[in-house]
Each structure stands twice: as C-alpha cells, then as structure tokens.
Design an enzyme around this catalytic site. Structure first.
Site, PDB file in Angstrom:
ATOM      1  N   GLN A  81      -6.640  12.890 -13.394  1.00  0.00           N
ATOM      2  CA  GLN A  81      -6.781  11.704 -12.527  1.00  0.00           C
ATOM      3  C   GLN A  81      -7.565  12.362 -11.382  1.00  0.00           C
ATOM      4  O   GLN A  81      -8.306  11.909 -10.799  1.00  0.00           O
ATOM      5  CB  GLN A  81      -5.324  11.549 -11.804  1.00  0.00           C
ATOM      6  CG  GLN A  81      -5.249  10.426 -12.728  1.00  0.00           C
ATOM      7  CD  GLN A  81      -3.220  10.217 -12.295  1.00  0.00           C
ATOM      8  OE1 GLN A  81      -3.677   8.734 -11.579  1.00  0.00           O
ATOM      9  NE2 GLN A  81      -2.976  11.188 -11.997  1.00  0.00           N
ATOM     10  N   HIS A  99     -11.234   9.562 -13.304  1.00  0.00           N
ATOM     11  CA  HIS A  99     -11.251   9.101 -12.365  1.00  0.00           C
ATOM     12  C   HIS A  99     -12.940   8.899 -11.409  1.00  0.00           C
ATOM     13  O   HIS A  99     -12.935   9.106 -10.514  1.00  0.00           O
ATOM     14  CB  HIS A  99     -10.273   9.029 -11.322  1.00  0.00           C
ATOM     15  CG  HIS A  99      -8.955   8.389 -11.064  1.00  0.00           C
ATOM     16  ND1 HIS A  99      -8.227   8.787 -10.361  1.00  0.00           N
ATOM     17  CD2 HIS A  99      -8.706   7.318 -12.289  1.00  0.00           C
ATOM     18  CE1 HIS A  99      -7.199   7.999 -11.494  1.00  0.00           C
ATOM     19  NE2 HIS A  99      -7.631   6.899 -12.323  1.00  0.00           N
TER      20      HIS A  99
HETATM   21  C1  BV8 Z   1      -8.371  -0.380 -12.865  1.00  0.00           C
HETATM   22  C2  BV8 Z   1     -10.817   8.140  -6.661  1.00  0.00           C
HETATM   23  C3  BV8 Z   1      -9.543  -2.432 -14.149  1.00  0.00           C
HETATM   24  C4  BV8 Z   1     -11.819   7.837  -5.273  1.00  0.00           C
HETATM   25  C5  BV8 Z   1      -8.757   6.775  -7.416  1.00  0.00           C
HETATM   26  C6  BV8 Z   1      -3.692  -5.399  -7.617  1.00  0.00           C
HETATM   27  C7  BV8 Z   1      -4.989  -5.132  -7.517  1.00  0.00           C
HETATM   28  C8  BV8 Z   1      -5.509  -4.467  -7.749  1.00  0.00           C
HETATM   29  C9  BV8 Z   1      -5.987  -3.558  -8.630  1.00  0.00           C
HETATM   30  C10 BV8 Z   1      -4.493  -3.391  -8.226  1.00  0.00           C
HETATM   31  C11 BV8 Z   1      -3.705  -3.914  -8.455  1.00  0.00           C
HETATM   32  N1  BV8 Z   1      -2.004  -3.604  -8.883  1.00  0.00           N
HETATM   33  C12 BV8 Z   1      -2.584  -2.212  -9.759  1.00  0.00           C
HETATM   34  C13 BV8 Z   1      -4.209  -2.471 -10.018  1.00  0.00           C
HETATM   35  C14 BV8 Z   1      -4.964  -1.307 -10.668  1.00  0.00           C
HETATM   36  C15 BV8 Z   1      -5.201  -0.158  -9.265  1.00  0.00           C
HETATM   37  C16 BV8 Z   1      -3.976   0.688  -9.002  1.00  0.00           C
HETATM   38  O1  BV8 Z   1      -3.390   1.310 -10.035  1.00  0.00           O
HETATM   39  N2  BV8 Z   1      -3.221   0.496  -7.818  1.00  0.00           N
HETATM   40  C17 BV8 Z   1      -2.486   1.252  -7.396  1.00  0.00           C
HETATM   41  C18 BV8 Z   1      -2.052   2.098  -7.062  1.00  0.00           C
HETATM   42  C19 BV8 Z   1      -1.146  -0.078  -7.783  1.00  0.00           C
HETATM   43  N3  BV8 Z   1      -6.137   1.074 -10.831  1.00  0.00           N
HETATM   44  C20 BV8 Z   1      -7.431   0.935 -10.284  1.00  0.00           C
HETATM   45  O2  BV8 Z   1      -7.834  -0.183  -9.427  1.00  0.00           O
HETATM   46  C21 BV8 Z   1      -7.902   1.318 -11.767  1.00  0.00           C
HETATM   47  N4  BV8 Z   1      -8.983   0.848 -12.330  1.00  0.00           N
HETATM   48  O3  BV8 Z   1      -7.400  -0.822 -12.640  1.00  0.00           O
HETATM   49  O4  BV8 Z   1      -9.132  -1.291 -13.251  1.00  0.00           O
HETATM   50  C22 BV8 Z   1      -8.792  -3.374 -12.951  1.00  0.00           C
HETATM   51  C23 BV8 Z   1     -10.125  -4.065 -12.610  1.00  0.00           C
HETATM   52  C24 BV8 Z   1      -9.788  -4.480 -11.421  1.00  0.00           C
HETATM   53  C25 BV8 Z   1      -8.150  -5.111 -11.163  1.00  0.00           C
HETATM   54  C26 BV8 Z   1      -7.136  -4.800 -11.540  1.00  0.00           C
HETATM   55  C27 BV8 Z   1      -7.369  -3.808 -12.606  1.00  0.00           C
HETATM   56  C28 BV8 Z   1      -8.712   2.636 -10.634  1.00  0.00           C
HETATM   57  C29 BV8 Z   1      -7.687   3.575 -10.394  1.00  0.00           C
HETATM   58  C30 BV8 Z   1      -9.030   4.830  -9.324  1.00  0.00           C
HETATM   59  C31 BV8 Z   1      -8.635   4.738  -8.691  1.00  0.00           C
HETATM   60  N5  BV8 Z   1      -9.320   6.431  -7.869  1.00  0.00           N
HETATM   61  N6  BV8 Z   1      -9.248   7.914  -7.029  1.00  0.00           N
HETATM   62  C32 BV8 Z   1     -11.099   8.691  -5.116  1.00  0.00           C
HETATM   63  O5  BV8 Z   1     -10.593  10.327  -4.982  1.00  0.00           O
HETATM   64  O6  BV8 Z   1     -11.662   9.256  -3.863  1.00  0.00           O
HETATM   65  S1  BV8 Z   1      -6.748   7.295  -7.477  1.00  0.00           S
HETATM   66  C33 BV8 Z   1      -6.753   8.295  -6.483  1.00  0.00           C
HETATM   67  O7  BV8 Z   1      -5.212   9.247  -6.827  1.00  0.00           O
HETATM   68  C34 BV8 Z   1      -6.238   9.709  -6.927  1.00  0.00           C
HETATM   69  O8  BV8 Z   1      -7.934   9.715  -8.249  1.00  0.00           O
HETATM   70  C35 BV8 Z   1      -5.162  10.525  -7.333  1.00  0.00           C
HETATM   71  O9  BV8 Z   1      -5.723  11.428  -8.614  1.00  0.00           O
HETATM   72  C36 BV8 Z   1      -4.853   9.500  -8.089  1.00  0.00           C
HETATM   73  C37 BV8 Z   1      -3.346   9.719  -7.891  1.00  0.00           C
HETATM   74  O10 BV8 Z   1      -3.161  10.457  -7.309  1.00  0.00           O
HETATM   75  P1  BV8 Z   1      -1.873  11.641  -7.508  1.00  0.00           P
HETATM   76  O11 BV8 Z   1      -2.699  12.305  -8.405  1.00  0.00           O
HETATM   77  O12 BV8 Z   1      -1.009  11.296  -8.261  1.00  0.00           O
HETATM   78  O13 BV8 Z   1      -2.300  12.041  -6.495  1.00  0.00           O
HETATM   79  P2  BV8 Z   1      -0.346  12.317  -5.132  1.00  0.00           P
HETATM   80  O14 BV8 Z   1      -0.619  12.495  -3.811  1.00  0.00           O
HETATM   81  O15 BV8 Z   1      -0.162  10.184  -5.581  1.00  0.00           O
HETATM   82  O16 BV8 Z   1       0.992  12.022  -5.509  1.00  0.00           O
HETATM   83  C38 BV8 Z   1       0.649  14.266  -5.759  1.00  0.00           C
HETATM   84  C39 BV8 Z   1       2.356  14.423  -6.393  1.00  0.00           C
HETATM   85  O17 BV8 Z   1       1.790  15.746  -6.902  1.00  0.00           O
HETATM   86  C40 BV8 Z   1       2.824  14.079  -5.796  1.00  0.00           C
HETATM   87  O18 BV8 Z   1       3.791  13.685  -6.965  1.00  0.00           O
HETATM   88  C41 BV8 Z   1       3.370  14.597  -5.778  1.00  0.00           C
HETATM   89  O19 BV8 Z   1       4.714  15.647  -5.313  1.00  0.00           O
HETATM   90  C42 BV8 Z   1       3.311  15.470  -6.096  1.00  0.00           C
HETATM   91  N7  BV8 Z   1       2.587  17.942  -6.720  1.00  0.00           N
HETATM   92  C43 BV8 Z   1       2.606  17.903  -4.550  1.00  0.00           C
HETATM   93  N8  BV8 Z   1       2.301  19.075  -5.063  1.00  0.00           N
HETATM   94  C44 BV8 Z   1       2.316  19.925  -6.130  1.00  0.00           C
HETATM   95  C45 BV8 Z   1       2.945  18.842  -6.603  1.00  0.00           C
HETATM   96  N9  BV8 Z   1       3.707  18.678  -7.751  1.00  0.00           N
HETATM   97  C46 BV8 Z   1       4.258  20.057  -8.315  1.00  0.00           C
HETATM   98  N10 BV8 Z   1       3.207  21.241  -7.691  1.00  0.00           N
HETATM   99  C47 BV8 Z   1       2.536  21.012  -6.003  1.00  0.00           C
HETATM  100  N11 BV8 Z   1       2.224  21.987  -5.573  1.00  0.00           N
END
Ligand code: BV8
Ligand code: ZN
Length: 231
Positions: A81, A99
């Site tokens: 991602q 992504h």
């Molecule tokens: C889609 C790119 C079809 C840009 C990103 C309601 C309305 C509209 C849409 C939605 C909705 N409900 C759901 C959706 C779909 C939506 C979605 O999922 N929303 C969520 C938030 C509810 N998804 C989309 O829109 C996707 N498209 O579904 O198309 C569609 C079309 C129209 C309408 C509906 C559906 C597109 C999603 C892509 C978004 N783009 N990024 C940019 O980077 O600026 S998302 C962004 O979050 C990044 O890409 C990132 O990779 C991604 C996930 O985050 P994580 O990588 O998990 O990072 P996070 O910080 O959250 O967590 C880090 C983790 O690591 C933690 O767990 C932590 O404990 C751990 N950690 C930390 N340090 C360590 C570690 N683990 C191990 N070792 C360490 N040292």
C-alpha cells in the site's frame, strides 16, 4: 502485503496513530480528487513535503528482509500500500503498488505518466508535453485502484499458500480485505505489527514487534529450513 509500518523504521511517518501524517489533517482535505480540484497547490504542498522528507529515508532491515524473501520462495508477490518506493530501492522486484507511487505524476489533461524520482516539483507542476496540470501518481480516497495492480494482487492472493501482512492498520479497503480473501481459500495468515488490528482475530499467527526486527529473523529461519528441510 505491507503498509506504512514497514517504512516507519526508515523515518517515514505512518498515516494514523501518534505523529502520523494524517495527524491534524483530514485525509479528505489532502488525499481526495475533490481536495485536488478545490486546492491543487495545497495538495501539492502536502505531497512535496512528503517527497522532500522521503529523500532522506533509506530502506531498513524490514525492506531488505522482504527483498530476500523473494529469493526464498519460487512464487512470491509483494503487494504494498506504500507509495514511497523503498521496497524497490531495497531490491524487491515483483511488486504490486496498490496505491501508486509518490515519485510519479500523471497529467490531468493528456493522462501521460512521468517519473520524477528525487525531483523538486513546484506547487503547480505542469506537463512538458501539453502544459496540463500534473497530479501525484497516487490513488486517493474515492478513487479506483489501478485495474492491473488490483488484478495482480487478487491473482496472487487467490493462489497463495500463505500471506504475511506487515505494518498495516488494515482499515483501508480493498487492501484490508486481501488477507481475508487469502484465508477464505485456506491460506495461512501471519500478521506482523506493533499492536492488534482488525485483522488480528482472523490471523493464524500474530507476531508483535518491529518489522525491522522480526522479518530478518523470519528470513534466517526460512533460509535454514530451505537448506535443511529436517529443521
Ligand atoms: C476504493 C495513497 C472503490 C495516497 C491512500 C466511504 C466513502 C468513500 C469511500 C469509502 C468509504 N468507506 C470505505 C471506503 C473506501 C476507502 C476506504 O477504505 N476508506 C477507509 C479509510 C474507511 N477506500 C478507497 O477509497 C480506495 N478506493 O475503494 O475505490 C470506491 C470508489 C468510490 C467510493 C467507494 C469505493 C482507495 C484507497 C487508497 C487511499 N490512498 N494512500 C497517499 O499516500 O497520500 S491510503 C493510505 O492508507 C496509504 O496508502 C496507506 O498505505 C494506507 C493504509 O495505511 P497503513 O499503511 O495501514 O498505515 P497506518 O499508518 O494506518 O498504519 C501503520 C501500521 O503499522 C499500524 O498498524 C502500526 O501499528 C504499524 N507499525 C508502525 N510501526 C511499525 C509497525 N508495524 C511493524 N513495525 C513497525 N516498526
Ligand atoms: Zn499532458
């Protein structure tokens, strides 16, 4: 399957949680087509800030271990991602960037894609070919994932015997559903994270700790097993 947690030890801020990129910002204000429509310069400011920070970041031991795993397994796919490009810098080759990639841009007029690795871009970069406004080559919320990337990920997840889910909060769809799809056809699900996530109760194994510490140990164990299957 990796998320921002794999790059955390390289100094790349994660998205959610303490000190995360979205901290103090709403994703809807900086990572949606509407935000870009409304304020392209403000969105470019956010992405230029992240690109700038990334220049000082190098792949860490977790990225290197994942690259090493590609040689351990005959059939391996890295689905990420992350948009930071650090997996490729670490030597991974078979990569599916769900992504997109923060080092690329796409012209909003002629749709050409450009690679700007390391380049400093303005707050309103334009296409050399047609003068159109460039956008970051990433997938924003509400946007479809690149069809070829999604298809490649679904193919790999549909065939895998095991999926390793590393450093993701497993909240962003459709990436967050991939492990469930793998499990549905009998794959082993192993999660590596600092803390529990919504995936944890579905995982066969949860390894709690830093990716940069756990993954190298996993690679050594797998390499030992490969050279001496009796182990
Ligand atoms: C889609 C790119 C079809 C840009 C990103 C309601 C309305 C509209 C849409 C939605 C909705 N409900 C759901 C959706 C779909 C939506 C979605 O999922 N929303 C969520 C938030 C509810 N998804 C989309 O829109 C996707 N498209 O579904 O198309 C569609 C079309 C129209 C309408 C509906 C559906 C597109 C999603 C892509 C978004 N783009 N990024 C940019 O980077 O600026 S998302 C962004 O979050 C990044 O890409 C990132 O990779 C991604 C996930 O985050 P994580 O990588 O998990 O990072 P996070 O910080 O959250 O967590 C880090 C983790 O690591 C933690 O767990 C932590 O404990 C751990 N950690 C930390 N340090 C360590 C570690 N683990 C191990 N070792 C360490 N040292
Ligand atoms: Zn153009």
């Amino acid at each position: 399957m990796t998320g921002a947690g794999v790059s955390a030890e390289s100094g790349v801020p994660t998205f959610r949680g303490q000190g995360g990129l979205w901290q103090g910002r709403r994703a809807e204000d900086v990572a949606t087509p509407q935000a870009f429509q409304r304020d392209p310069e403000g969105v470019w400011e956010f992405y230029n800030y992240r690109r700038e920070k990334l220049l000082a970041c190098k792949p860490n031991a977790g990225h290197a271990a994942i690259a090493a795993l590609e040689a351990v397994f005959d059939d391996w796919t890295l689905i990420t991602q992350n948009v930071d490009g650090l997996h490729r810098q670490a030597g991974s080759r078979n990569i599916v960037e769900l992504h997109g990639n923060i080092w690329t841009t796409r012209c909003t007029a002629c749709c050409q894609e450009f690679d700007h690795f390391g380049d400093k871009l303005s707050r309103r970069p334009t296409c050399n070919d047609c003068g159109g406004l460039l956008r970051p080559g990433v997938v924003w919320f509400g946007e479809m994932l690149p069809p070829d990337a999604l298809a490649a990920a679904q193919d790999a997840v549909g065939r895998c015997q095991a999926i390793l889910v590393v450093g993701t909060s497993s909240v962003v769809e459709p990436a967050a559903s991939m492990a469930g799809w793998a499990r549905a056809h009998g794959a082993l699900v192993v999660e590596i994270n600092l803390e529990r996530t919504p995936l944890s109760e579905q995982a066969d194994e949860c390894l709690f700790g830093k990716a940069g510490e756990i993954l190298p140990r996993l690679v050594s164990a797998l390499k030992a097993r490969k050279s001496d299957p009796s182990q």
